[in-house]
Design a protein around this motif. Structure first.
Motif, PDB file in Angstrom:
ATOM      1  N   LYS A  86     129.880  98.760  41.109  1.00 39.47           N
ATOM      2  CA  LYS A  86     129.723  99.302  42.456  1.00 39.47           C
ATOM      3  C   LYS A  86     129.197 100.736  42.476  1.00 39.47           C
ATOM      4  O   LYS A  86     128.403 101.101  43.353  1.00 39.47           O
ATOM      5  CB  LYS A  86     131.047  99.231  43.216  1.00 39.47           C
ATOM      6  CG  LYS A  86     130.917  99.646  44.674  1.00 39.47           C
ATOM      7  CD  LYS A  86     132.164  99.314  45.485  1.00 39.47           C
ATOM      8  CE  LYS A  86     131.957  99.680  46.959  1.00 39.47           C
ATOM      9  NZ  LYS A  86     133.129  99.323  47.789  1.00 39.47           N
ATOM     10  N   PHE A  87     129.637 101.558  41.514  1.00 43.44           N
ATOM     11  CA  PHE A  87     129.351 102.985  41.603  1.00 43.44           C
ATOM     12  C   PHE A  87     128.543 103.546  40.438  1.00 43.44           C
ATOM     13  O   PHE A  87     128.102 104.706  40.502  1.00 43.44           O
ATOM     14  CB  PHE A  87     130.666 103.774  41.698  1.00 43.44           C
ATOM     15  CG  PHE A  87     131.465 103.501  42.940  1.00 43.44           C
ATOM     16  CD1 PHE A  87     131.025 103.915  44.179  1.00 43.44           C
ATOM     17  CD2 PHE A  87     132.673 102.831  42.857  1.00 43.44           C
ATOM     18  CE1 PHE A  87     131.767 103.673  45.322  1.00 43.44           C
ATOM     19  CE2 PHE A  87     133.432 102.587  43.984  1.00 43.44           C
ATOM     20  CZ  PHE A  87     132.976 103.002  45.231  1.00 43.44           C
ATOM     21  N   LEU A 108     132.665 110.555  44.458  1.00 41.03           N
ATOM     22  CA  LEU A 108     131.215 110.409  44.548  1.00 41.03           C
ATOM     23  C   LEU A 108     130.674 111.157  45.762  1.00 41.03           C
ATOM     24  O   LEU A 108     129.682 111.896  45.667  1.00 41.03           O
ATOM     25  CB  LEU A 108     130.845 108.923  44.630  1.00 41.03           C
ATOM     26  CG  LEU A 108     129.358 108.613  44.829  1.00 41.03           C
ATOM     27  CD1 LEU A 108     128.536 109.087  43.644  1.00 41.03           C
ATOM     28  CD2 LEU A 108     129.158 107.114  45.060  1.00 41.03           C
ATOM     29  N   GLU A 146     135.529 106.659  45.358  1.00 38.25           N
ATOM     30  CA  GLU A 146     134.500 106.797  46.389  1.00 38.25           C
ATOM     31  C   GLU A 146     134.444 108.225  46.918  1.00 38.25           C
ATOM     32  O   GLU A 146     133.354 108.780  47.145  1.00 38.25           O
ATOM     33  CB  GLU A 146     134.770 105.814  47.526  1.00 38.25           C
ATOM     34  CG  GLU A 146     133.665 105.759  48.559  1.00 38.25           C
ATOM     35  CD  GLU A 146     133.866 104.674  49.597  1.00 38.25           C
ATOM     36  OE1 GLU A 146     133.105 104.664  50.584  1.00 38.25           O
ATOM     37  OE2 GLU A 146     134.777 103.831  49.423  1.00 38.25           O
ATOM     38  N   ILE A 192     134.158  99.174  39.073  1.00 38.66           N
ATOM     39  CA  ILE A 192     133.559 100.453  39.458  1.00 38.66           C
ATOM     40  C   ILE A 192     132.228 100.668  38.751  1.00 38.66           C
ATOM     41  O   ILE A 192     131.347 101.353  39.271  1.00 38.66           O
ATOM     42  CB  ILE A 192     134.519 101.639  39.264  1.00 38.66           C
ATOM     43  CG1 ILE A 192     134.908 101.837  37.797  1.00 38.66           C
ATOM     44  CG2 ILE A 192     135.750 101.477  40.136  1.00 38.66           C
ATOM     45  CD1 ILE A 192     135.677 103.137  37.551  1.00 38.66           C
ATOM     46  N   GLU A 229     125.009 105.000  41.239  1.00 36.13           N
ATOM     47  CA  GLU A 229     125.052 106.147  42.143  1.00 36.13           C
ATOM     48  C   GLU A 229     125.539 107.399  41.429  1.00 36.13           C
ATOM     49  O   GLU A 229     125.023 108.503  41.658  1.00 36.13           O
ATOM     50  CB  GLU A 229     125.938 105.836  43.348  1.00 36.13           C
ATOM     51  CG  GLU A 229     125.374 104.778  44.281  1.00 36.13           C
ATOM     52  CD  GLU A 229     126.288 104.547  45.470  1.00 36.13           C
ATOM     53  OE1 GLU A 229     126.204 105.311  46.445  1.00 36.13           O
ATOM     54  OE2 GLU A 229     127.090 103.593  45.408  1.00 36.13           O
ATOM     55  N   TYR A 230     126.546 107.254  40.583  1.00 37.05           N
ATOM     56  CA  TYR A 230     127.004 108.411  39.814  1.00 37.05           C
ATOM     57  C   TYR A 230     125.895 108.914  38.893  1.00 37.05           C
ATOM     58  O   TYR A 230     125.669 110.127  38.772  1.00 37.05           O
ATOM     59  CB  TYR A 230     128.248 108.045  39.003  1.00 37.05           C
ATOM     60  CG  TYR A 230     129.558 108.312  39.712  1.00 37.05           C
ATOM     61  CD1 TYR A 230     130.288 109.462  39.458  1.00 37.05           C
ATOM     62  CD2 TYR A 230     130.067 107.420  40.653  1.00 37.05           C
ATOM     63  CE1 TYR A 230     131.495 109.727  40.098  1.00 37.05           C
ATOM     64  CE2 TYR A 230     131.267 107.660  41.304  1.00 37.05           C
ATOM     65  CZ  TYR A 230     131.978 108.817  41.032  1.00 37.05           C
ATOM     66  OH  TYR A 230     133.166 109.067  41.683  1.00 37.05           O
TER      67      TYR A 230
END
Length: 377
Positions: free
Chosen positions: A126-127, A104, A101, A123, A130-131
């Motif tokens: 969740k991420f 990011l 987190e 991950i 966004e990445y």
């Protein structure tokens, strides 16, 4: 390459952290050795420098020590100084959330060395988006397990029509570190989260079964285990090229049999416990099995072959990929990834395997030149 420090290893004082540091030093890349304890980080730099000197190399560890607790408040300001974070602190599902987190938030590429299938999938969910939106790489499992199988699979998928992958890791004289032992035990003891792909759906392996495998370069059958399920099924989930993907690991009878015994004990004694107590149980088992740092592995002792079979409607093919000194190679693939990111050689942003992020043929050619692996035709 600029001598500005743009790479950071978090958890750098451990076994894998020192291997990553060594390979970065060989590439003349400056970096931060980061973690929670100043003395351990300073000692790790001394170990890495000694290894470089033993190899007769005229390079030293260009590292700055950075002490930070595993919290967003301490990690974000530190990560804002760099472009690439390499996380080697595990078990990842237990401790790595603030690190990914913070990377990011600080606009850093994130690499780690996990072998945990559930962490990799978590991950991604969740991420990953966004990445990708930020043009950043989110790449777990930059390690022997499970980057090597992904590289082999991409070669097999070059054959048109292949849509099913059957992968086996075989390694002689495996030397898992203390952190890796705990990481894998928390995975292999879980009876509902070691998955393979069947018709693009996750199916759970039984957790306490030893599978017998026939690898093409050995006469005897070898005992193997899903070993956490692997990350290849995560990489290829929803990939339009792949319908089925299974991965087994034949890491040696000296490890397979005690692990199976440990899993059976877990099923009897701890499977019914709350999640935190289950994790504590597997950590304690890990301490009993591996409570010291192993010696650095060796190209002539820790030899491995990753076999990947590919099948489709009208085609079958296979690849056996030699890859020696897997832990040292783990350090090297992290360093190679960092170097390529610094050089602007990222092919795909967001959640990606190293094979997809940097190109499987390019990586295999490089690692062959460095003496780690065979070069597929």
């Amino acid at each position: 390459m600029s001598q500005q420090t743009r790479v950071l290893i978090y958890g750098a004082s451990g076994y894998t952290g020192k291997l990553v540091a060594e390979q970065l030093a060989k590439r003349n890349i400056p970096f931060y050795m980061a973690g929670r304890t100043q003395a351990k980080l300073e000692k790790a730099i001394t170990v890495v420098d000694a290894r470089l000197e033993e190899q007769g190399l005229n390079v030293r560890c260009k590292a700055e020590v950075a002490v930070a607790q595993n919290t967003l408040e301490e990690l974000v300001p530190l990560f804002q100084k760099v472009d690439v974070v390499i996380n080697v602190a595990g078990p990842f599902m237990q401790v790595a959330w603030p690190i990914v987190e913070a990377a990011l938030e600080a606009n850093c590429h994130y690499l780690d060395t996990t072998g945990e299938q559930d962490w990799t999938d978590a991950i991604r969910a969740k991420f990953g988006n966004e990445y990708e939106e930020k043009g950043l790489l989110l790449s777990p499992a930059n390690s022997y397990m499970w980057a090597a199988g992904a590289l082999a699979a991409e070669v097999v998928l070059e054959t048109e029509g292949v849509d099913s992958l059957d992968i086996c890791y075989q390694i002689d004289n495996g030397l898992p570190s203390e952190a890796s032992t705990k990481s894998f035990l928390r995975m292999v003891c879980n009876g509902v989260s070691q998955y393979y792909l069947e018709q693009n759906e996750y199916v759970a392996w039984p957790n306490d079964v030893k599978h017998m495998v026939a690898v093409p370069h050995r006469n005897a059958l070898l005992g193997a285990h899903p070993w956490g399920g692997a990350c290849e099924p995560i990489w290829f989930k929803d990939d339009p090229r792949v319908r089925n993907c299974k991965v087994l690991t034949a890491i040696g009878e000296q490890l397979i049999d005690p692990v199976i015994a440990g899993i059976k004990a877990y099923n009897e004694q701890a499977a019914h416990l709350p999640a935190a107590e289950r994790e504590a149980w597997t950590n304690a088992l890990g301490d009993s099995m591996m409570a010291y740092e192993p010696e650095k592995d060796c190209l002539d002792v820790q030899r491995s072959v990753i076999t990947c079979y590919g099948q489709g409607r009208q085609v079958t093919t296979s690849l056996s990929l030699n890859l020696s000194a897997p832990y040292t190679w783990t350090g090297d693939i992290c360093a190679e990834g960092a170097e390529r990111l610094l050089n602007g050689q990222l092919k795909k942003a967001g959640f990606q395997s190293a094979a997809q992020a940097f190109g499987h043929r390019e990586l295999l050619t490089r690692f062959h030149e460095l003496g780690f692996c065979s070069l597929p035709a």
